[in-house]
Scaffold this motif. Structure first.
Motif, short mmCIF file in Angstrom:
data_model
loop_
_atom_site.label_atom_id
_atom_site.label_comp_id
_atom_site.label_asym_id
_atom_site.label_seq_id
_atom_site.Cartn_x
_atom_site.Cartn_y
_atom_site.Cartn_z
N SER A 185 8.84 5.89 -0.44
CA SER A 185 8.52 6.18 0.96
C SER A 185 8.99 5.07 1.88
CB SER A 185 7.02 6.42 1.13
OG SER A 185 6.28 5.26 0.79
N ALA A 186 8.87 3.83 1.43
CA ALA A 186 9.31 2.70 2.25
C ALA A 186 10.83 2.71 2.40
CB ALA A 186 8.85 1.39 1.62
N SER A 220 0.81 -1.22 0.00
CA SER A 220 0.00 0.00 0.00
C SER A 220 0.84 1.26 0.00
CB SER A 220 -0.92 0.01 1.23
OG SER A 220 -0.15 0.03 2.42
N GLU A 221 2.16 1.15 0.10
CA GLU A 221 3.02 2.33 0.11
C GLU A 221 3.95 2.31 -1.09
OE1 GLU A 221 5.49 2.34 3.60
OE2 GLU A 221 5.68 0.15 3.59
N THR A 222 4.48 3.48 -1.43
CA THR A 222 5.39 3.55 -2.57
C THR A 222 6.77 3.05 -2.16
OG1 THR A 222 6.16 5.80 -2.12
CG2 THR A 222 4.15 5.56 -3.45
N LYS A 269 4.11 1.13 -6.57
CA LYS A 269 3.81 0.25 -5.44
C LYS A 269 4.08 -1.19 -5.88
CE LYS A 269 0.30 3.36 -3.55
NZ LYS A 269 -1.12 3.52 -3.14
N LYS A 309 11.81 5.22 4.99
CA LYS A 309 11.54 4.71 6.34
C LYS A 309 12.64 3.75 6.78
CE LYS A 309 6.47 4.99 6.11
NZ LYS A 309 5.22 4.18 6.10
#
Length: 378
Positions: free
Chosen positions: A315-316, A310-312, A369, A319
């Motif tokens: 962005s992952a 569910s995340e790009t 994604k 993190k």
């Protein structure tokens, strides 16, 4: 995509690309858009009271390959914060040993103000390689119309300088909008280039005359009436536009009212809130695949991280503490373009990647994604 009714000979287009190829593809090495390199400032020029050009040489001393109209992603530590911004290359690829950006000081602008206040000859900063598809090399045509406002003149200036340097004497009409005559960036140079290239015509329109009461150029704002007067054959021209979002919105409306073919209109903007239509989803696997966790491996560094569907990917990765070159984070600038070596993603971009790059396996991580485990060329 090429318009079916575009008037040019394929052989001419091929020859044109070969002329450019001989300029930048045969010298030095490719500088990938996701590769960071040190730049050293070697000249700072005041263009107007609030616009400066910064010229750089690369850390390895090799020439920079790029296409006119492309941009660099500049990275610097401002205060204690790492900041990245995209700036169009204003110099032409015909002068590859120096690369320049032309920056307007913007109230509250973090990077622009830092550059104006701190960048001097000898100072260094990091940058990621050239990127972007706003370039006439893919849209060869007999006639061009360049429309710009403010610092949006920079990509069109690179295109114009390239044409003049190569002695092509292209049929170009360059119409630039500014607040006052004193705010016209590259004003004197455009006059000089027009003298060198008879088929280059330039016009300026200013909202006010400022300190030049004898100003003989256009006043007010660009209108269909003024455009028709200066460029009566504008319907026949390939249009390239760059400037503030409001300006480009007005230009699109003006050309639409005048009957210009929208397939012959190209614009550069990193502001996707201004009516940019999202490109179709590019899916390597069914978009309705069950949501689960995926493993992403980086082939060059042997690092890996786990993420949800569910995340790009971008962005992952952030993190997980992995730094990947990025700027707009919305599929516009193309800075985070990366080759997917194994696996599949769903990508929904806003024009920051070309079809031929997608066919070669590249994806924009900011708008991709995963639908399977991935191996990235990082």
């Amino acid at each position: 995509m090429n318009s079916p009714d575009r008037h040019f000979e394929p052989a001419t287009q091929t020859a044109d690309r070969l002329v450019y190829a001989s300029t930048w593809e045969t010298a030095g090495r490719v500088w990938p858009s996701n590769e960071r390199q040190l730049l050293t400032c070697c000249r700072v020029t005041d263009e107007t009271h609030d616009v400066k050009t910064f010229e750089f040489r690369t850390g390895d001393g090799l020439p920079v390959r790029f296409e006119p109209g492309q941009f660099l992603t500049i990275s610097a530590v401002v205060g204690e914060q790492s900041v990245e911004r995209c700036y169009t290359i204003s110099s032409p690829p015909t002068r590859p040993f120096l690369v320049s950006i032309t920056v307007k000081r913007v109230p509250g602008g973090v990077m622009s103000n830092w550059l104006h206040d701190n960048m001097v000859v000898g100072k260094t900063l990091d940058a990621y390689g050239p990127s972007g598809s706003f370039t006439p090399t893919d849209w060869h045509a007999p006639k061009y119309l360049y429309l710009s406002a403010g610092s949006g003149v920079t990509p069109l200036m690179s295109m114009t300088r390239s044409s003049v340097d190569l002695g092509q004497d292209r049929d170009i009409v360059f119409v630039h909008s500014a607040r006052t005559p004193a705010d016209i960036v590259f004003r004197d140079e455009l006059h000089r280039l027009a003298r060198q290239s008879p088929n280059l015509r330039r016009f300026f329109v200013c909202e006010g005359v400022g300190d030049e009461p004898d100003w003989s150029g256009g006043t007010g704002r660009l209108s269909l009436e003024l455009l028709s007067k200066w460029v009566p054959d504008y319907l026949e021209r390939e249009v390239f536009t760059c400037g503030p979002a409001g300006y480009m919105s007005a230009v699109r409306a003006l050309l639409r009212e005048g009957g210009h073919n929208p397939e012959r209109y190209h614009q550069e903007s990193f502001d996707i809130t201004e009516g940019v239509a999202p490109a179709p989803v590019i899916a390597d696997a069914p978009a309705n695949a069950p949501q689960t966790s995926f493993t992403v491996k980086l082939s060059r560094t042997s690092r890996s991280f786990t993420m949800s569907g569910s995340e790009t990917v971008l962005s992952a990765a952030k993190k997980a503490g992995i730094k990947i070159a990025s700027s707009c984070s919305q599929g516009v600038c193309g800075t985070c373009k990366t080759k997917v070596l194994e696996g599949a993603v769903d990508m929904h971009h806003n024009g920051g990647i070309r079809d031929r790059e997608v066919q070669k396996g590249f994806r924009l991580l900011c708008c991709s994604k995963p639908t399977s485990d991935l191996v990235l060329d990082l």
